[in-house]
Design an enzyme around this catalytic site. Structure first.
Site, PDB file in Angstrom:
ATOM      1  N   HIS A  20      -4.273  57.602  72.300  1.00 11.13           N
ATOM      2  CA  HIS A  20      -5.416  57.169  73.108  1.00 11.13           C
ATOM      3  C   HIS A  20      -5.900  55.786  72.640  1.00 11.13           C
ATOM      4  O   HIS A  20      -6.108  54.881  73.452  1.00 11.13           O
ATOM      5  CB  HIS A  20      -6.530  58.225  72.984  1.00 11.13           C
ATOM      6  CG  HIS A  20      -7.803  57.912  73.704  1.00 11.13           C
ATOM      7  ND1 HIS A  20      -8.338  58.739  74.668  1.00 11.13           N
ATOM      8  CD2 HIS A  20      -8.671  56.872  73.594  1.00 11.13           C
ATOM      9  CE1 HIS A  20      -9.472  58.213  75.119  1.00 11.13           C
ATOM     10  NE2 HIS A  20      -9.695  57.074  74.477  1.00 11.13           N
ATOM     11  N   GLU A  21      -6.065  55.626  71.323  1.00  7.90           N
ATOM     12  CA  GLU A  21      -6.577  54.344  70.814  1.00  7.90           C
ATOM     13  C   GLU A  21      -5.558  53.219  70.995  1.00  7.90           C
ATOM     14  O   GLU A  21      -5.920  52.090  71.308  1.00  7.90           O
ATOM     15  CB  GLU A  21      -7.001  54.468  69.345  1.00  7.90           C
ATOM     16  CG  GLU A  21      -8.109  55.482  69.061  1.00  7.90           C
ATOM     17  CD  GLU A  21      -9.324  55.367  69.979  1.00  7.90           C
ATOM     18  OE1 GLU A  21      -9.626  54.255  70.474  1.00  7.90           O
ATOM     19  OE2 GLU A  21      -9.969  56.405  70.214  1.00  7.90           O
ATOM     20  N   CYS A  27     -13.636  59.563  76.780  1.00  7.05           N
ATOM     21  CA  CYS A  27     -13.564  58.214  76.227  1.00  7.05           C
ATOM     22  C   CYS A  27     -14.970  57.614  76.273  1.00  7.05           C
ATOM     23  O   CYS A  27     -15.661  57.750  77.284  1.00  7.05           O
ATOM     24  CB  CYS A  27     -12.607  57.376  77.072  1.00  7.05           C
ATOM     25  SG  CYS A  27     -12.453  55.676  76.511  1.00  7.05           S
ATOM     26  N   LEU A  28     -15.387  56.952  75.204  1.00  2.81           N
ATOM     27  CA  LEU A  28     -16.723  56.345  75.183  1.00  2.81           C
ATOM     28  C   LEU A  28     -16.882  55.313  76.301  1.00  2.81           C
ATOM     29  O   LEU A  28     -17.997  55.054  76.747  1.00  2.81           O
ATOM     30  CB  LEU A  28     -16.989  55.677  73.833  1.00  2.81           C
ATOM     31  CG  LEU A  28     -17.133  56.607  72.620  1.00  2.81           C
ATOM     32  CD1 LEU A  28     -17.252  55.785  71.352  1.00  2.81           C
ATOM     33  CD2 LEU A  28     -18.315  57.543  72.782  1.00  2.81           C
ATOM     34  N   HIS A  60      -5.701  51.900  74.369  1.00  6.11           N
ATOM     35  CA  HIS A  60      -6.788  50.922  74.541  1.00  6.11           C
ATOM     36  C   HIS A  60      -6.322  49.512  74.167  1.00  6.11           C
ATOM     37  O   HIS A  60      -6.661  48.542  74.844  1.00  6.11           O
ATOM     38  CB  HIS A  60      -7.976  51.263  73.630  1.00  6.11           C
ATOM     39  CG  HIS A  60      -8.956  52.217  74.238  1.00  6.11           C
ATOM     40  ND1 HIS A  60      -9.654  51.940  75.396  1.00  6.11           N
ATOM     41  CD2 HIS A  60      -9.378  53.439  73.827  1.00  6.11           C
ATOM     42  CE1 HIS A  60     -10.462  52.966  75.667  1.00  6.11           C
ATOM     43  NE2 HIS A  60     -10.309  53.888  74.735  1.00  6.11           N
ATOM     44  N   GLY A  85     -13.251  58.044  67.835  1.00  7.66           N
ATOM     45  CA  GLY A  85     -12.277  56.982  67.668  1.00  7.66           C
ATOM     46  C   GLY A  85     -12.757  55.781  68.450  1.00  7.66           C
ATOM     47  O   GLY A  85     -13.598  55.917  69.350  1.00  7.66           O
ATOM     48  N   GLN A 145     -13.250  47.998  72.866  1.00  3.08           N
ATOM     49  CA  GLN A 145     -14.427  48.718  73.342  1.00  3.08           C
ATOM     50  C   GLN A 145     -15.740  48.092  72.895  1.00  3.08           C
ATOM     51  O   GLN A 145     -16.791  48.426  73.421  1.00  3.08           O
ATOM     52  CB  GLN A 145     -14.364  50.189  72.919  1.00  3.08           C
ATOM     53  CG  GLN A 145     -13.241  50.931  73.645  1.00  3.08           C
ATOM     54  CD  GLN A 145     -13.182  52.375  73.214  1.00  3.08           C
ATOM     55  OE1 GLN A 145     -12.636  52.687  72.178  1.00  3.08           O
ATOM     56  NE2 GLN A 145     -13.769  53.258  74.003  1.00  3.08           N
TER      57      GLN A 145
HETATM   58 NI    NI Z   1     -11.257  55.728  74.593  1.00  2.43          NI
END
Ligand code: NI
Length: 172
Positions: free
Chosen positions: A135-136, A93-94, A139, A46, A51
């Protein structure tokens, strides 16, 4: 179009509250394809626009390989309209490489959003998908998984977090 680097913890764009977008604009269509490219490149499941450095309310979820959906989700201006129940899942998380934490979230959510065609959509999600969506959307509000853990857990991770902060300073 080449994949953009994923912004890492410490980068101020991850803390911005993303702005509503016009789904029909060419900028948004380009943003979405850059996001898919970056997500696949980083092997993420995701991604939120923050990001890759754009504080805009666009998020994508990779649904390949899930039993209940083969189509990836593109969420434009998503908004949670109801949330109930509770679940705890280990999340990564990336933007926080090598960090895994248990995050408590609603087990079920209902949300509304626009898809790529601009159609208003609603979605009810449970379990893993519900937590991925929360989660997204976090962000897009400048919230990261390390904000959703205890102070004690955060202290335990402080060495790793400081290293990431230095890394993001070095890149930026
Ligand atoms: Ni994340």
């Amino acid at each position: 179009m080449s994949a953009l680097p994923i912004r890492v913890y410490g980068d101020p764009v991850l803390r911005m509250k993303a702005k509503q977008v016009d789904h029909g604009s060419r900028e948004v269509a380009e943003l979405i394809s850059r996001m898919f490219e970056s997500m696949h490149n980083a092997e993420g499941l995701g991604l939120a626009a923050n990001q890759i450095g754009e504080a805009l309310r666009v998020a994508i979820i990779d649904r390949r390989g899930t039993e209940d959906g083969t189509e990836d989700l593109v969420l434009i201006n998503p908004e949670i309209t109801a949330a109930w129940g509770q679940q705890v899942r280990e999340e990564g998380c990336l933007s926080l490489p090598e960090i895994w934490v248990k995050v408590k979230r609603a087990a079920h959510i209902r949300l509304k959003y626009q898809d790529q065609t601009g159609a208003e959509r609603t979605l009810k999600a449970s379990d893993l998908l519900a937590s991925a969506l929360q989660h997204e959307i976090d962000h897009l509000n400048g919230v990261l998984i390390v904000d959703r853990i205890s102070g004690l857990q955060r202290r335990f991770l402080s060495g790793k977090l400081n290293k990431l902060r230095e890394l993001s300073r070095g890149n930026g």
